[in-house]
Design an enzyme around this catalytic site. Sequence first.
Site, PDB file in Angstrom:
ATOM      1  N   SER A 136      35.850  33.292  45.801  1.00 63.92           N
ATOM      2  CA  SER A 136      36.037  32.173  46.708  1.00 63.92           C
ATOM      3  C   SER A 136      34.739  31.812  47.437  1.00 63.92           C
ATOM      4  O   SER A 136      33.723  31.548  46.802  1.00 63.92           O
ATOM      5  CB  SER A 136      37.184  32.496  47.684  1.00 63.92           C
ATOM      6  OG  SER A 136      37.586  31.350  48.395  1.00 63.92           O
ATOM      7  N   ASP A 270      44.503  25.738  41.424  1.00 68.26           N
ATOM      8  CA  ASP A 270      43.808  26.202  42.626  1.00 68.26           C
ATOM      9  C   ASP A 270      43.583  25.025  43.577  1.00 68.26           C
ATOM     10  O   ASP A 270      42.828  24.102  43.262  1.00 68.26           O
ATOM     11  CB  ASP A 270      42.475  26.837  42.229  1.00 68.26           C
ATOM     12  CG  ASP A 270      41.808  27.586  43.370  1.00 68.26           C
ATOM     13  OD1 ASP A 270      42.166  27.338  44.541  1.00 68.26           O
ATOM     14  OD2 ASP A 270      40.931  28.423  43.094  1.00 68.26           O
ATOM     15  N   HIS A 299      44.591  31.925  43.412  1.00 67.28           N
ATOM     16  CA  HIS A 299      43.272  31.992  44.049  1.00 67.28           C
ATOM     17  C   HIS A 299      43.087  33.354  44.729  1.00 67.28           C
ATOM     18  O   HIS A 299      42.044  33.999  44.573  1.00 67.28           O
ATOM     19  CB  HIS A 299      43.145  30.855  45.076  1.00 67.28           C
ATOM     20  CG  HIS A 299      41.804  30.772  45.737  1.00 67.28           C
ATOM     21  ND1 HIS A 299      40.780  29.984  45.261  1.00 67.28           N
ATOM     22  CD2 HIS A 299      41.315  31.383  46.850  1.00 67.28           C
ATOM     23  CE1 HIS A 299      39.723  30.111  46.045  1.00 67.28           C
ATOM     24  NE2 HIS A 299      40.026  30.945  47.020  1.00 67.28           N
TER      25      HIS A 299
END
Length: 324
Positions: A136, A270, A299
Amino acid sequence: MRTMSEEPVPLHEEFIYCCGAATHVLKCGPWKDLSKDESKNLPRLLFMIIPGNPGLAGYYRTFIQALYCGLNQQYPVWVVSHAGHCKPPSGMEMIEDTDIKELEDVFGLNGQVEHKLNFLKKNVSKDIKLVLIAHSIGCYITLEMMKRASELQVLRSVLLFPTIERMAQSPQGKLMTPLLCKLRYVLYMPVYLLSFLPEGVKASLVRFALRGMKTCDESSITTSVNLFSVDCIANILYMASQEMMKVVERDSTTIKQNLKKLIFYYGTGDSWCPQHYYDEIKMDFPDGDIRLCEKGLRHAFVLDASKEMAAMITDWLQDDLTKL
């Protein structure tokens, strides 16, 4: 490739000050010190995990154990929390009690980049090659690290569900930006009140919040109890607010300069980096190793798919490791 064995995996846990901020480090394998002082016993390669946000090392406990075993226990696998995202143990403050200001705004996005570079400088020998596995916003941090410290011996960087561009314009970003940038202080009071609950009740609330998952990693539940700390939540939301404002344009220059070292892994559903971000970067870098998830992983893969993700990564890196 090995799977998780029944033998206990060596796991070393420590809380340190890095750039003056409380930092939680989990180290998988017998190597506790990778500084030049122990040069005779140093491994050739370190796998270092750069977390997402919340950047709590505990979320990646199962992931690093699975990765370590998948690598035949040949290389250390470390995860370093973001500055100020962990709840320090009793007797340790969130900020080091010193007159020396090591880094201004260490809890901000830029500070978190410098925090990781500082950690490597102080704890890892320059002779050790690195595989950076980022998740991320950790992917943005990793690209910044490679840009600012070209001397790092990065063998590969694996960027999982990369939030490296247009965060505020993503479906989740459009929802969260007003809350993070204008209303985040409103969240502090309920967190403060919940912080007085017994630990068992906090864990039960976390289980209730995650009840929709078929399977949930137990370490994620215990780690999530940290989110009942006002100091942790304040630092987590502050960093997130900066992400919305600062992660705008993709750093295509750094990507181009390091393309052969990078592996991108995008999700199909996502809401932080939607599939058209994948389509666009794939078009801009047709020779890049840019993959789209075919397994439907979320995610926040650490909640329920750590072992599956670790197995994929070890497969991706087999050719690189055989050339060492």
